[in-house]
Design an enzyme around this catalytic site. Structure first.
Site, PDB file in Angstrom:
ATOM      1  N   LEU A   1       0.813  -1.210   0.000  1.00 54.02           N
ATOM      2  CA  LEU A   1       0.000   0.000   0.000  1.00 54.02           C
ATOM      3  C   LEU A   1       0.851   1.267   0.000  1.00 54.02           C
ATOM      4  O   LEU A   1       0.477   2.272  -0.594  1.00 54.02           O
ATOM      5  CB  LEU A   1      -0.936  -0.004   1.210  1.00 54.02           C
ATOM      6  CG  LEU A   1      -1.897  -1.205   1.281  1.00 54.02           C
ATOM      7  CD1 LEU A   1      -2.643  -1.218   2.598  1.00 54.02           C
ATOM      8  CD2 LEU A   1      -2.870  -1.184   0.103  1.00 54.02           C
TER       9      LEU A   1
ATOM     10  N   GLU B   1       4.548  -7.857  11.508  1.00 48.54           N
ATOM     11  CA  GLU B   1       5.173  -8.903  12.319  1.00 48.54           C
ATOM     12  C   GLU B   1       6.038  -9.862  11.505  1.00 48.54           C
ATOM     13  O   GLU B   1       6.802 -10.640  12.074  1.00 48.54           O
ATOM     14  CB  GLU B   1       4.079  -9.672  13.071  1.00 48.54           C
ATOM     15  CG  GLU B   1       3.425  -8.797  14.124  1.00 48.54           C
ATOM     16  CD  GLU B   1       2.114  -9.344  14.646  1.00 48.54           C
ATOM     17  OE1 GLU B   1       2.022  -9.617  15.847  1.00 48.54           O
ATOM     18  OE2 GLU B   1       1.168  -9.475  13.853  1.00 48.54           O
TER      19      GLU B   1
END
Length: 737
Positions: free
Chosen positions: A623, A698
Site C-alpha cells: 500500500l 510482524e
C-alpha cells in the site's frame, strides 16, 4: 452502506481502476511533520478541561502471598497528596490479556511480583511518586514457583478452543527411526518484554456519569468495553481517544493505567493522569514467556523431509490460559508427512504472558530455522536448496491451496541481491584480521488474519474526502495508507484527503494488532469509497467502470466535472463494513519471506557484529512502499535484538526481573544496527482481503534472529541454541587466534 464478508473474493473495484497514482507509492507520512515537531499529542500530554492531578501506582514487592494491611498514615500527610486508593474493588492488579472482558481486580492476593496494590493521587507526579514510596504494605509472603523446567512435570496441554491446539499427524517417532538423516535438539528463548518508547499512560476526566479517557490504546473496540465493564458502567458512557501511539506491540490493548486513571478521577472529582514507570511496566504489563523447544526433523538422502516436529514447553502465570503459540509459523511452512506441533504450559508465579510482536513466529522461527540449517549441513545441501526441496504444493496441514505463496521467489531474489553465491559453506573459512566472517539465511513466515472493520468516508461540499474510523496508528502509517486508498479511489491528491483516527465516536475499526490493521481498515475504506464512486457515476449518468476520477474531477463520455460540482453543496457519505469469512478456511493465508545476514565474529573476544541484513518479503499488495519498508526493517532490527541482546532475567528467589529498565534490558541501539535492505515481491491477494494486502508488521521479525545465528555458525563454527547469543557461549569454542 457497503458490507462485504470474506466468504468470497470481493471482485473488481474502483481501486483497480484508479489512476491518481497514490497507491503503493512511498508517500511521506501525512502525520510526519506533526510528530517530528511535537505537534502530535500523545496520551500523557493530553490537557483536559479541569485541573490535572497525578496518579502513581503502588506495586507489590513480593511475588506470592497476601496483603495484610496497607498503612497510608505517613503518605497521606505528605505535601500535595490528595487521596490514596486502597480499597476500591475496581482497583486493577495488572494488565488484562487480549480477549479479557475486564481488567483483573486486586483482591488482596498477590500471585506475581509487581502487582498493583494501591493508587496515590497528588498535585504533581513527583509528589505522587514520593508518597507512593511512603505507603507501607504489610505482606504475608508465601513460597512461589518461578522455574519453568522445574515444573515441567506439571505442564498441561492447551485448553479446549485454544488458538493453536496440539496438532499431530502421522508417526514422527517412526519416521525418525526409519530416516537416513535426523536432527533432534532443544532450543530455548528467554522471557521478553514490550519495550515501546512511550510508556503506558492515560488521562481520565468525568462529566457527571460520562467518562472521557485519553490513552495509548491499540484496539479501541476491545479497550472501550473492557474499561466500561471494569468500572461497572454502560459502554456508551465512555468516550475513548487515542490519536497517536508511541509504539505498541501487543501490550497496549488497554492496560491497568486506563482503569487507574478513571477510578482516580472519579474519586477526586477532577481529571487524573496515570503514567506507569518503565520499571512498573516490566511486571504490570504482560510480556513474552520463555520457551523450550524440541525440534525434530527426519529426511531421506534426497533431502525430502519425512517428519517435522516442534514440541514446546512454555510458562504462564497461574490461573491464565493464554500461551505463546510457538509452532504457529511452522504449521504450513514445509512438506513432510509426519508432523507434531504441541505445547505444554507450566503455571508459575510470574508476570502474565501475552501477545508480543509476532506471537509464536518471533521465537518459534528462531529455533526451527536454526534447526533447518543444522539439518541442511547434515545432508550436505545448501540451506536454500534444502528449503526449496521441501516447498509444499498445498497447505500440508489442511490440503487446501495457498491464497498466494511466493516464498521460493523470495529465496531466489534475496540470494541474488545478497550475493549468496559468494558464501563459503565450510565454517571459519573467511577471515579479516581478528574477525571471522559468515553468512546466514532463514525463512520468514507469519499467519495472516482479517478483523471486523468499519469506516465512514465523506465527500465534502468542496469535493474533498474525510475518512473516519476508530482504527489506530501505532507508528505503522495508518493515517497515510488510508488517505492513499481513499485518494486513489476518489481521484484526489493526498492533501485533499483527511483521515481521522483513534476516537471511539467514529465507526469501529479493526485496531492495530496481529498485522491485520492495514488490510482490514483499508478494505473498509475501499468498500465505502466504492459506494461513493457508484453515486458519483449515477450523477454523471455513467457506469462506474466507464468513469475516471483524477485530480478532483470526474470524467465520463465527453464530460469533465469537478467533484465539488457533483457533490452539489451537500456532503455525500458512505459506510464500509468488512467482516472475515470462509476464505480464511478455503485458502491457507500467510505471508512469507527470506532473511539474510552477514556477521563478523571477533576471534579474540567473541564479539558478534552484524555487518548487513537483507530481507525479501511476500505480503500481497504493498500500500505504501516507504511505510512497508520501515515495518520490515523495524522487525528485522527486533530480530537482531532477539539474537544478540534481549532477555528479561528472572530472579529465581523473588520472582522479579532483575533488569527491569532500558539500561539493563538490552535492545539494539544505533551502533548495533547495520545496513539493512528490505524488498517486496508483490502479488495482490484478493483471497485475503478486498484491498489485496496482507500483514507486514510482524513478518520482519520472523526468521531474522535465525539468519544471524546461522551466520555466526558459518563465521566461526559455533552453533548456538540458547538465545540471546552471549560471549560465554561463543568464546570457549572459537578457533585459535
Amino acid at each position: 452502506m457497503s458490507e462485504h464478508k470474506m466468504d468470497a473474493d470481493y471482485g473488481p473495484s474502483a481501486l483497480d481502476r484508479g489512476v491518481q497514482g497514490l497507491l503503493g507509492k512511498g508517500i511521506d507520512r501525512t502525520d510526519g511533520v506533526a510528530k517530528v515537531t511535537g505537534a502530535a499529542i500523545y496520551a500523557a500530554e493530553q490537557k483536559p478541561k479541569g485541573k490535572l492531578a497525578y496518579g502513581y501506582a503502588v506495586t507489590a514487592t513480593i511475588a506470592v502471598g497476601t496483603v495484610k494491611a496497607v498503612d497510608t498514615t505517613a503518605a497521606i500527610s505528605m505535601p500535595g497528596v490528595i487521596q490514596i486508593i486502597t480499597d476500591d474493588p475496581r482497583l486493577p492488579s495488572e494488565s488484562p490479556n487480549i480477549g479479557a472482558d475486564m481488567a483483573p481486580r486486586f483482591d488482596g492476593v498477590v500471585e506475581s511480583y509487581g502487582q498493583i496494590v494501591a493508587l496515590v493521587i497528588a498535585e504533581s507526579f513527583e509528589q505522587a511518586r514520593a508518597a507512593a514510596m511512603a505507603v507501607a504494605v504489610d505482606y504475608a509472603p508465601q513460597k512461589g514457583a518461578f522455574d519453568t523446567m522445574a515444573g515441567a512435570a506439571t505442564a498441561k496441554p492447551p485448553h479446549e478452543g485454544a488458538m493453536l491446539p496440539d496438532v499431530v499427524a502421522g508417526d514422527v517417532d517412526g519416521a525418525m527411526a526409519a530416516a537416513e538423516f535426523t536432527h533432534d535438539a532443544t532450543y530455548t528463548t528467554p522471557y521478553q518484554v514490550h519495550a515501546a518508547m512511550e510508556p503506558h499512560a492515560a488521562v481520565a476526566e468525568w462529566d457527571g456519569d460520562d467518562l472521557t479517557l485519553y490513552g495509548s490504546i491499540q484496539i479501541m473496540r476491545a479497550a472501550r468495553p473492557l474499561l466500561a465493564k471494569s468500572l461497572g458502567i454502560e459502554v456508551d458512557r465512555v468516550r475513548m481517544l487515542s490519536p497517536y501511539i508511541g509504539g505498541g506491540f501487543g501490550g497496549k490493548i488497554g492496560g491497568p493505567e486506563i482503569v487507574l486513571a478513571a477510578i482516580g478521577a472519579q474519586a477526586v472529582g477532577r481529571p487524573v493522569r496515570v503514567a506507569l514507570t518503565r520499571q512498573q511496566l516490566f511486571h504490570s504489563i504482560f510480556g513474552r514467556s520463555d520457551t523450550h523447544q524440541r525440534i525434530r526433523l527426519a529426511a531421506n538422502a534426497d533431502g525430502k523431509l519425512t517428519a517435522i516436529a516442534q514440541d514446546s514447553i512454555v510458562s504462564q502465570k497461574v490461573g491464565l490460559s493464554f500461551f505463546e503459540p510457538v509452532a504457529l509459523g511452522a504449521l504450513s511452512l514445509y512438506a513432510g508427512a509426519a508432523r507434531s506441533f504441541t505445547t505444554k504450559i507450566v503455571k508459575l508465579n510470574v508476570t502474565r504472558a501475552g501477545a508480543v510482536r509476532a506471537p509464536g513466529e518471533a521465537v518459534g522461527m528462531m529455533a526451527l530455522e536454526t534447526a533447518m540449517d543444522e539439518m541442511a549441513e547434515k545432508l550436505g545441501l545448501d540451506p536454500i536448496a534444502f528449503r526449496k526441496l521441501n516447498e509444499p504444493d498445498v497447505d500440508p496441514m489442511r490440503g487446501v491451496p495457498f491464497s498466494t505463496r511466493r516464498l521460493v521467489d523470495c529465496l531466489d531474489d534475496g540470494a541474488a541481491r545478497f550475493g549468496w553465491d559468494a558464501r563459503v559453506a565450510n565454517p571459519g573459512s573467511v577471515r579479516e584480521g581478528e574477525w571471522l566472517i559468515g553468512m546466514g539465511m532463514a525463512t520468514a513466515a507469519r499467519v495472516n488474519f482479517l478483523a471486523n472493520s468499519d469506516a465512514r468516508v465523506r465527500l465534502t461540499a468542496e469535493g474533498n474526502a474525510e475518512v473516519e474510523t476508530d482504527m489506530t496508528d501505532i507508528g505503522t502509517g495508518t493515517y497515510t495508507i488510508l488517505a492513499q486508498i481513499a485518494g486513489e479511489m476518489l481521484g484526489l491528491p493526498i492533501d485533499r484527503v483527511k483521515v481521522f483516527l483513534g476516537d471511539s465516536n467514529y465507526p469501529d475499526g479493526a485496531g492495530s494488532g496481529g498485522s491485520f490493521g492495514a488490510a482490514s481498515s483499508g478494505s473498509a475504506v475501499q468498500l465505502a469509497c466504492d459506494d461513493l464512486v457508484a453515486e458519483l457515476a449515477r450523477r454523471m449518468d455513467a457506469k462506474p467502470e466507464d468513469m475516471t476520477l483524477k485530480d478532483g474531477h470526474a470524467i465520463a463520455g465527453n464530460k469533465r466535472v469537478p467533484l465539488a460540482e457533483l457533490v452539489g453543496g451537500s456532503p455525500i457519505e458512505a459506510m464500509g463494513v468488512l467482516r472475515p469469512g470462509r476464505n480464511s478456511r478455503t485458502y491457507a493465508q500467510a505471508t512469507h519471506g527470506a532473511q539474510f545476514a552477514e556477521v563478523a565474529v571477533n576471534v579474540v573476544t567473541g564479539e558478534v557484529r552484524v555487518r548487513r541484513m537483507l530481507g525479501v518479503f511476500d505480503c500481497g499488495r504493498i500500500l505504501n512502499a516507504k511505510t512497508a519498508r520501515s515495518q520490515a526493517i523495524g522487525g528485522m532490527i527486533w530480530g537482531l535484538g532477539y539474537a544478540l541482546h534481549e532477555a528479561a532475567v528472572l530472579d529465581q528467589r523473588s520472582g522479579s526481573y532483575v533488569n527491569r529498565d532500558l539500561g539493563e534490558y538490552h535492545i539494539p541501539v544505533n551502533a548495533d544496527v547495520p545496513q539493512i535492505e528490505a524488498y517486496f515481491i508483490e502479488e495482490i491477494d484478493n483471497h485475503a482481503s478486498p484491498v489485496g494486502a496482507k500483514g507486514i508488521g510482524e513478518l520482519g521479525i520472523s526468521g531474522a534472529g535465525a539468519a544471524i545465528t546461522n551466520a555466526v555458525y558459518n563465521a566461526c563454527g559455533v552453533r548456538v541454541r540458547d538465545w540471546p547469543m552471549t560471549l560465554d557461549q561463543i568464546l570457549p569454542s572459537l578457533p585459535p587466534v
